[in-house]
Design a protein around this motif. Structure first.
Motif, PDB file in Angstrom:
ATOM      1  N   VAL A   1      -5.209  -4.996  11.022  1.00  0.00           N
ATOM      2  CA  VAL A   1      -3.792  -4.211  11.515  1.00  0.00           C
ATOM      3  C   VAL A   1      -2.943  -5.306  12.204  1.00  0.00           C
ATOM      4  N   PRO A   2      -1.822  -5.549  11.712  1.00  0.00           N
ATOM      5  CA  PRO A   2      -0.887  -6.533  12.037  1.00  0.00           C
ATOM      6  C   PRO A   2      -0.398  -5.899  13.600  1.00  0.00           C
ATOM      7  N   ASP A   3      -0.080  -6.916  14.306  1.00  0.00           N
ATOM      8  CA  ASP A   3       0.394  -6.343  15.709  1.00  0.00           C
ATOM      9  C   ASP A   3       1.754  -5.537  15.553  1.00  0.00           C
ATOM     10  N   ALA A   4       2.089  -4.723  16.462  1.00  0.00           N
ATOM     11  CA  ALA A   4       3.229  -3.772  16.573  1.00  0.00           C
ATOM     12  C   ALA A   4       3.606  -3.305  15.238  1.00  0.00           C
ATOM     13  N   SER A   5       2.645  -2.757  14.607  1.00  0.00           N
ATOM     14  CA  SER A   5       2.904  -2.189  13.166  1.00  0.00           C
ATOM     15  C   SER A   5       2.579  -0.736  13.096  1.00  0.00           C
ATOM     16  N   LEU A   6       1.755  -0.290  13.881  1.00  0.00           N
ATOM     17  CA  LEU A   6       1.350   1.319  13.845  1.00  0.00           C
ATOM     18  C   LEU A   6       2.313   2.059  14.420  1.00  0.00           C
ATOM     19  N   ALA A   7       2.652   3.290  13.556  1.00  0.00           N
ATOM     20  CA  ALA A   7       3.570   4.444  14.441  1.00  0.00           C
ATOM     21  C   ALA A   7       2.885   5.262  15.269  1.00  0.00           C
ATOM     22  N   ARG A   8       1.285   5.478  14.961  1.00  0.00           N
ATOM     23  CA  ARG A   8       0.520   6.113  15.780  1.00  0.00           C
ATOM     24  C   ARG A   8      -0.994   5.837  15.400  1.00  0.00           C
ATOM     25  N   LEU A   9      -1.751   5.833  16.454  1.00  0.00           N
ATOM     26  CA  LEU A   9      -3.330   5.847  16.486  1.00  0.00           C
ATOM     27  C   LEU A   9      -3.679   7.236  16.951  1.00  0.00           C
ATOM     28  N   MET A  10      -4.658   7.741  16.252  1.00  0.00           N
ATOM     29  CA  MET A  10      -5.515   8.780  16.564  1.00  0.00           C
ATOM     30  C   MET A  10      -6.894   8.622  16.770  1.00  0.00           C
ATOM     31  N   LEU A  11      -7.393   9.291  17.831  1.00  0.00           N
ATOM     32  CA  LEU A  11      -8.876   9.258  18.350  1.00  0.00           C
ATOM     33  C   LEU A  11      -9.188  10.572  18.887  1.00  0.00           C
TER      34      LEU A  11
ATOM     35  N   LEU B   1       0.628  -1.282  -0.023  1.00  0.00           N
ATOM     36  CA  LEU B   1       0.092  -0.092   0.017  1.00  0.00           C
ATOM     37  C   LEU B   1       0.759   1.217  -0.112  1.00  0.00           C
ATOM     38  N   PHE B   2       1.765   1.127   0.666  1.00  0.00           N
ATOM     39  CA  PHE B   2       2.555   2.531   1.227  1.00  0.00           C
ATOM     40  C   PHE B   2       4.157   2.482   1.083  1.00  0.00           C
ATOM     41  N   ALA B   3       4.445   1.192   0.464  1.00  0.00           N
ATOM     42  CA  ALA B   3       6.178   1.099   0.606  1.00  0.00           C
ATOM     43  C   ALA B   3       6.350   1.042   2.047  1.00  0.00           C
ATOM     44  N   ASP B   4       7.339   1.845   2.358  1.00  0.00           N
ATOM     45  CA  ASP B   4       7.986   1.669   3.835  1.00  0.00           C
ATOM     46  C   ASP B   4       7.545   2.786   4.697  1.00  0.00           C
ATOM     47  N   LYS B   5       6.547   3.548   4.474  1.00  0.00           N
ATOM     48  CA  LYS B   5       6.157   4.753   5.270  1.00  0.00           C
ATOM     49  C   LYS B   5       5.616   4.356   6.455  1.00  0.00           C
ATOM     50  N   PRO B   6       5.823   4.965   7.578  1.00  0.00           N
ATOM     51  CA  PRO B   6       5.301   4.869   8.974  1.00  0.00           C
ATOM     52  C   PRO B   6       4.009   5.321   8.768  1.00  0.00           C
ATOM     53  N   VAL B   7       3.052   4.328   9.397  1.00  0.00           N
ATOM     54  CA  VAL B   7       1.508   4.287   9.202  1.00  0.00           C
ATOM     55  C   VAL B   7       0.693   4.779  10.404  1.00  0.00           C
ATOM     56  N   THR B   8       0.036   5.886  10.185  1.00  0.00           N
ATOM     57  CA  THR B   8      -1.008   6.341  11.215  1.00  0.00           C
ATOM     58  C   THR B   8      -2.388   5.891  10.843  1.00  0.00           C
ATOM     59  N   LEU B   9      -2.991   5.602  11.968  1.00  0.00           N
ATOM     60  CA  LEU B   9      -4.649   5.165  11.855  1.00  0.00           C
ATOM     61  C   LEU B   9      -5.424   6.193  12.772  1.00  0.00           C
ATOM     62  N   GLU B  10      -6.520   6.695  11.909  1.00  0.00           N
ATOM     63  CA  GLU B  10      -7.469   7.568  12.891  1.00  0.00           C
ATOM     64  C   GLU B  10      -8.870   6.715  12.712  1.00  0.00           C
ATOM     65  N   ILE B  11      -9.101   6.905  14.083  1.00  0.00           N
ATOM     66  CA  ILE B  11     -10.592   6.198  14.343  1.00  0.00           C
ATOM     67  C   ILE B  11     -11.575   7.413  14.352  1.00  0.00           C
ATOM     68  N   GLY B  12     -12.621   7.145  13.476  1.00  0.00           N
ATOM     69  CA  GLY B  12     -13.601   8.242  13.364  1.00  0.00           C
ATOM     70  C   GLY B  12     -13.211   9.570  12.855  1.00  0.00           C
TER      71      GLY B  12
END
Length: 238
Positions: free
Chosen positions: A129-139, A59-70
């Motif tokens: 979402v794989p375990d130990a994979s997100l750089a950041r989660l935003m809520l 999806l993103f090559a090797d970029k760190p991934v942020t996930l936002e909920i809502g």
């Protein structure tokens, strides 16, 4: 823009049971622009739980991934994605008008580092979402469920904190914000008691709004009226 409270870690041998929802699904009427956003943007940006575990490299090559909920109508998520092309962003929202609005804007702005789920966030976290994979989660600004009898519907609960911790990398950050002080206090209490987290606030409470979180029109209006906003950042330590 809150999501569904589930019970991670439940006995898989037990029959599935309905979880407590932290959102009320009121889709409302789609505008022409939002409908067009779904029709034209989904093939490029859309993801589904049925597709299974994410492959970030594809999806993103090797970029760190942020996930936002809502993400609501998506303005702040889009702004963050545009401001940080070296990062990748995944948004999760159950309300289709907001998804359509974000996709329409993403297409117009030719944003490439963004993907979107129109699904329940707990299902996304648990199944995709794989375990130990997100750089950041935003809520940001989840439904506070003001009445005491509804507090069990708040998405921020000990089980949610543990699920998020599993999905963050060590050193990854859970960033929350709310304009309801009792909910801010609840968030602080839950995360302070959760194992494997460190509060980034020097005094163990709240932080100033970080520059990377855009100031929304709603928040700016609240500031003019003297309303407070509380930001919290917790780092996964183990």
């Amino acid at each position: 823009m809150s999501q569904e409270v589930d019970q991670p870690g439940a006995d898989d041998s037990q029959a599935p049971r309905r979880s407590i929802r932290s959102f009320v699904l009121r889709q409302g009427r789609m505008t022409v622009g939002q409908t067009r956003g779904i029709e034209q943007g989904w093939p490029r940006y859309g993801l589904t739980v049925a597709e299974g575990a994410l492959n970030y490299t594809e999806l993103f090559a090797d970029k760190p991934v942020t996930l936002e909920i809502g993400f609501g109508m998506g303005q702040s998520l889009l702004a963050m994605a545009k401001a940080a092309p070296e990062q990748a962003f995944i948004g999760v929202e159950v309300h289709k008008p907001g998804v359509g609005a974000l996709l329409a804007s993403a297409l117009a702005e030719e944003v490439d580092n963004l993907r979107v789920y129109n699904e329940d966030a707990i299902a996304v976290l648990e199944q995709c979402v794989p375990d130990a994979s997100l750089a950041r989660l935003m809520l940001f600004f989840p439904d506070p469920w003001h009445k005491s009898r509804h507090h069990k519907r708040r998405i921020v609960q000990p089980a949610f904190a543990e699920l998020v911790r599993r999905k963050l990398k060590v050193g990854g950050v859970l960033h929350m914000a709310t304009d309801w002080q009792p909910y801010a206090e609840h968030m602080l209490e839950v995360l302070s008691a959760a194992p494997g987290y460190q509060n980034q606030a020097a005094d163990g409470a709240y932080i100033e709004r970080p520059a990377e979180r855009p100031l929304t029109k709603f928040e700016a209006r609240g500031e003019r009226l003297g309303h407070g906003v509380w930001d919290l950042k917790f780092t996964r330590t183990e």
